[in-house]
Design a protein around this motif. Structure first.
Motif, PDB file in Angstrom:
ATOM      1  N   GLU A   8       1.000  -1.222  -0.036  1.00  0.00           N
ATOM      2  CA  GLU A   8       0.019  -0.024  -0.229  1.00  0.00           C
ATOM      3  C   GLU A   8       0.809   1.243  -0.038  1.00  0.00           C
ATOM      4  O   GLU A   8       0.466   2.249  -0.582  1.00  0.00           O
ATOM      5  N   PHE A   9       2.081   1.018   0.575  1.00  0.00           N
ATOM      6  CA  PHE A   9       2.916   2.499   0.687  1.00  0.00           C
ATOM      7  C   PHE A   9       3.412   2.580  -0.712  1.00  0.00           C
ATOM      8  O   PHE A   9       3.598   3.735  -1.105  1.00  0.00           O
ATOM      9  N   ARG A  10       4.023   1.627  -1.491  1.00  0.00           N
ATOM     10  CA  ARG A  10       4.288   1.837  -2.716  1.00  0.00           C
ATOM     11  C   ARG A  10       3.248   2.564  -3.663  1.00  0.00           C
ATOM     12  O   ARG A  10       3.612   3.383  -4.375  1.00  0.00           O
ATOM     13  N   ARG A  11       2.033   2.043  -3.613  1.00  0.00           N
ATOM     14  CA  ARG A  11       0.812   2.525  -4.326  1.00  0.00           C
ATOM     15  C   ARG A  11       0.854   3.997  -3.963  1.00  0.00           C
ATOM     16  O   ARG A  11       0.700   4.916  -4.835  1.00  0.00           O
ATOM     17  N   ALA A  13       2.858   5.927  -2.602  1.00  0.00           N
ATOM     18  CA  ALA A  13       3.901   6.868  -3.421  1.00  0.00           C
ATOM     19  C   ALA A  13       3.758   7.039  -4.701  1.00  0.00           C
ATOM     20  O   ALA A  13       4.334   7.955  -5.275  1.00  0.00           O
ATOM     21  N   ALA A  14       3.556   5.732  -5.533  1.00  0.00           N
ATOM     22  CA  ALA A  14       3.333   5.924  -7.073  1.00  0.00           C
ATOM     23  C   ALA A  14       2.529   7.034  -7.290  1.00  0.00           C
ATOM     24  O   ALA A  14       2.642   8.065  -8.132  1.00  0.00           O
ATOM     25  N   SER A  15       1.280   7.171  -6.660  1.00  0.00           N
ATOM     26  CA  SER A  15       0.258   8.070  -7.091  1.00  0.00           C
ATOM     27  C   SER A  15       0.503   9.413  -6.883  1.00  0.00           C
ATOM     28  O   SER A  15       0.406  10.368  -7.317  1.00  0.00           O
ATOM     29  N   PHE A  16       1.322   9.560  -5.539  1.00  0.00           N
ATOM     30  CA  PHE A  16       1.787  10.920  -5.342  1.00  0.00           C
ATOM     31  C   PHE A  16       2.687  11.390  -6.367  1.00  0.00           C
ATOM     32  O   PHE A  16       2.665  12.570  -6.675  1.00  0.00           O
ATOM     33  N   PHE A  17       3.639  10.550  -6.807  1.00  0.00           N
ATOM     34  CA  PHE A  17       4.595  11.094  -7.826  1.00  0.00           C
ATOM     35  C   PHE A  17       4.124  11.287  -9.111  1.00  0.00           C
ATOM     36  O   PHE A  17       4.451  12.479  -9.818  1.00  0.00           O
ATOM     37  N   ASN A  18       2.885  10.623  -9.420  1.00  0.00           N
ATOM     38  CA  ASN A  18       2.104  10.530 -10.814  1.00  0.00           C
ATOM     39  C   ASN A  18       1.456  12.115 -10.617  1.00  0.00           C
ATOM     40  O   ASN A  18       1.489  12.801 -11.587  1.00  0.00           O
ATOM     41  N   ASP A  19       0.675  12.288  -9.506  1.00  0.00           N
ATOM     42  CA  ASP A  19      -0.005  13.503  -9.396  1.00  0.00           C
ATOM     43  C   ASP A  19       1.030  14.563  -9.378  1.00  0.00           C
ATOM     44  O   ASP A  19       0.541  15.750 -10.084  1.00  0.00           O
ATOM     45  N   LEU A  20       2.187  14.393  -8.777  1.00  0.00           N
ATOM     46  CA  LEU A  20       3.340  15.650  -8.693  1.00  0.00           C
ATOM     47  C   LEU A  20       3.753  16.051 -10.348  1.00  0.00           C
ATOM     48  O   LEU A  20       3.712  17.197 -10.606  1.00  0.00           O
ATOM     49  N   LEU A  27       0.180  19.128  -3.779  1.00  0.00           N
ATOM     50  CA  LEU A  27      -0.011  19.950  -2.776  1.00  0.00           C
ATOM     51  C   LEU A  27      -0.772  19.599  -1.457  1.00  0.00           C
ATOM     52  O   LEU A  27      -0.627  19.639  -0.366  1.00  0.00           O
ATOM     53  N   SER A  28      -1.964  18.919  -1.932  1.00  0.00           N
ATOM     54  CA  SER A  28      -2.885  18.183  -0.799  1.00  0.00           C
ATOM     55  C   SER A  28      -2.252  16.871  -0.268  1.00  0.00           C
ATOM     56  O   SER A  28      -2.384  16.684   0.769  1.00  0.00           O
ATOM     57  N   ALA A  29      -1.483  16.319  -1.028  1.00  0.00           N
ATOM     58  CA  ALA A  29      -0.713  15.058  -0.615  1.00  0.00           C
ATOM     59  C   ALA A  29       0.318  15.299   0.207  1.00  0.00           C
ATOM     60  O   ALA A  29       0.629  14.510   1.155  1.00  0.00           O
ATOM     61  N   MET A  30       1.024  16.561   0.137  1.00  0.00           N
ATOM     62  CA  MET A  30       2.103  16.832   0.829  1.00  0.00           C
ATOM     63  C   MET A  30       1.423  17.369   2.422  1.00  0.00           C
ATOM     64  O   MET A  30       2.111  17.187   3.364  1.00  0.00           O
ATOM     65  N   ALA A  31       0.236  17.536   2.544  1.00  0.00           N
ATOM     66  CA  ALA A  31      -0.490  18.073   4.013  1.00  0.00           C
ATOM     67  C   ALA A  31      -0.469  16.496   4.685  1.00  0.00           C
ATOM     68  O   ALA A  31      -0.397  16.621   5.936  1.00  0.00           O
ATOM     69  N   ASN A  32      -0.561  15.334   4.130  1.00  0.00           N
ATOM     70  CA  ASN A  32      -0.719  13.961   4.744  1.00  0.00           C
ATOM     71  C   ASN A  32       0.412  13.023   4.063  1.00  0.00           C
ATOM     72  O   ASN A  32      -0.284  12.408   3.112  1.00  0.00           O
ATOM     73  N   PRO A  33       1.621  13.310   4.186  1.00  0.00           N
ATOM     74  CA  PRO A  33       2.387  12.293   3.623  1.00  0.00           C
ATOM     75  C   PRO A  33       2.120  10.980   4.204  1.00  0.00           C
ATOM     76  O   PRO A  33       1.710  10.585   5.444  1.00  0.00           O
ATOM     77  N   PRO A  34       2.454   9.933   3.353  1.00  0.00           N
ATOM     78  CA  PRO A  34       2.326   8.527   3.756  1.00  0.00           C
ATOM     79  C   PRO A  34       3.353   8.115   4.960  1.00  0.00           C
ATOM     80  O   PRO A  34       4.617   8.587   4.809  1.00  0.00           O
ATOM     81  N   GLU A  35       2.902   7.285   5.704  1.00  0.00           N
ATOM     82  CA  GLU A  35       3.985   6.862   7.009  1.00  0.00           C
ATOM     83  C   GLU A  35       4.726   5.600   6.160  1.00  0.00           C
ATOM     84  O   GLU A  35       4.069   4.983   5.446  1.00  0.00           O
ATOM     85  N   LEU A  36       5.923   5.707   6.747  1.00  0.00           N
ATOM     86  CA  LEU A  36       6.726   4.637   6.400  1.00  0.00           C
ATOM     87  C   LEU A  36       6.359   3.330   7.636  1.00  0.00           C
ATOM     88  O   LEU A  36       6.002   3.609   8.513  1.00  0.00           O
ATOM     89  N   PRO A  37       6.239   2.096   6.952  1.00  0.00           N
ATOM     90  CA  PRO A  37       6.077   1.010   7.633  1.00  0.00           C
ATOM     91  C   PRO A  37       7.067   0.893   8.768  1.00  0.00           C
ATOM     92  O   PRO A  37       8.210   0.974   8.307  1.00  0.00           O
ATOM     93  N   ARG A  38       6.715   0.523   9.826  1.00  0.00           N
ATOM     94  CA  ARG A  38       7.845   0.252  10.910  1.00  0.00           C
ATOM     95  C   ARG A  38       7.714  -1.410  11.177  1.00  0.00           C
ATOM     96  O   ARG A  38       6.570  -2.062  11.344  1.00  0.00           O
TER      97      ARG A  38
END
Length: 185
Positions: A8-11, A13-20, A27-38
């Motif tokens: 889910e993280f990779r998906r 991140a991929a959609s974030f960079f596609n939108d970028l 800009l809306s994605a930057m307000a809620n960046p995805p969390e890294l899995p621990r």
């Protein structure tokens, strides 16, 4: 935001960079960046490190307290409530009680602060039980927190009635040495 699986993280991140690249909706994605899995191993290492740090601090504090009697050494912190008002808080006498325990004098420790000496093992056991229940998915309640709060308030009142110097629960005067504290009859 809940933790995501690596897929889910990779998906995300991929959609974030596609939108970028495409429409600037990053800009809306930057307000809620995805969390890294621990990983579980990371959490276990962090827990072990915190436990080791706490153990080192407790041992160092115990070493200092064992070698320097609280009433003869002025660098131990004083209770601000007692210094300003003359009232005994639920923690007053704890340093002297721990000093007495480290020297094997449980009777003096109980005279200094009976709630800490007798109540700490009980409270630690109850906290451990509640944490264990939470980890196994059983329902936990706030009853323990409320009980501790009520006991602390009741103990504060009992330590200062009829007066801070004549209460059964008040510690002996800090001007006398812990070693020379008079026995109560």
């Amino acid at each position: 935001m809940a933790l995501q699986s690596p897929r889910e993280f990779r998906r995300t991140a991929a959609s974030f960079f596609n939108d970028l690249r495409n429409d600037g909706s990053h800009l809306s994605a930057m307000a809620n960046p995805p969390e890294l899995p621990r990983s579980t191993a990371y959490r276990h290492r962090r827990t072990l490190l915190m436990f080791a740090a706490a153990t080192v601090l407790i041992v160092a504090g115990g070493f200092l307290l064992h070698h320097f009697e609280p009433n003869e050494t002025s660098w131990y912190p004083k209770c601000p409530l007692h210094e300003m008002t003359g009232l005994h808080c639920p923690g007053c006498g704890t340093t002297r009680a721990v000093w007495a325990i480290l020297h094997g004098d449980v009777t003096t420790a109980i005279r200094m602060n009976p709630l800490v000496v007798l109540g700490s093992p009980v409270v630690l056991g109850l906290i451990w039980r509640e944490r264990r229940r939470g980890r196994t998915g059983q329902r936990t309640t706030a009853t323990l927190s409320w009980t501790i709060l009520v006991v602390l308030i009741g103990y504060f009142i009992a330590r200062n009635v009829p007066s801070p110097t004549r209460s059964w629960f008040a510690p002996p005067s800090p001007t006398t040495s812990v070693k020379d504290a008079p026995e109560e009859n």
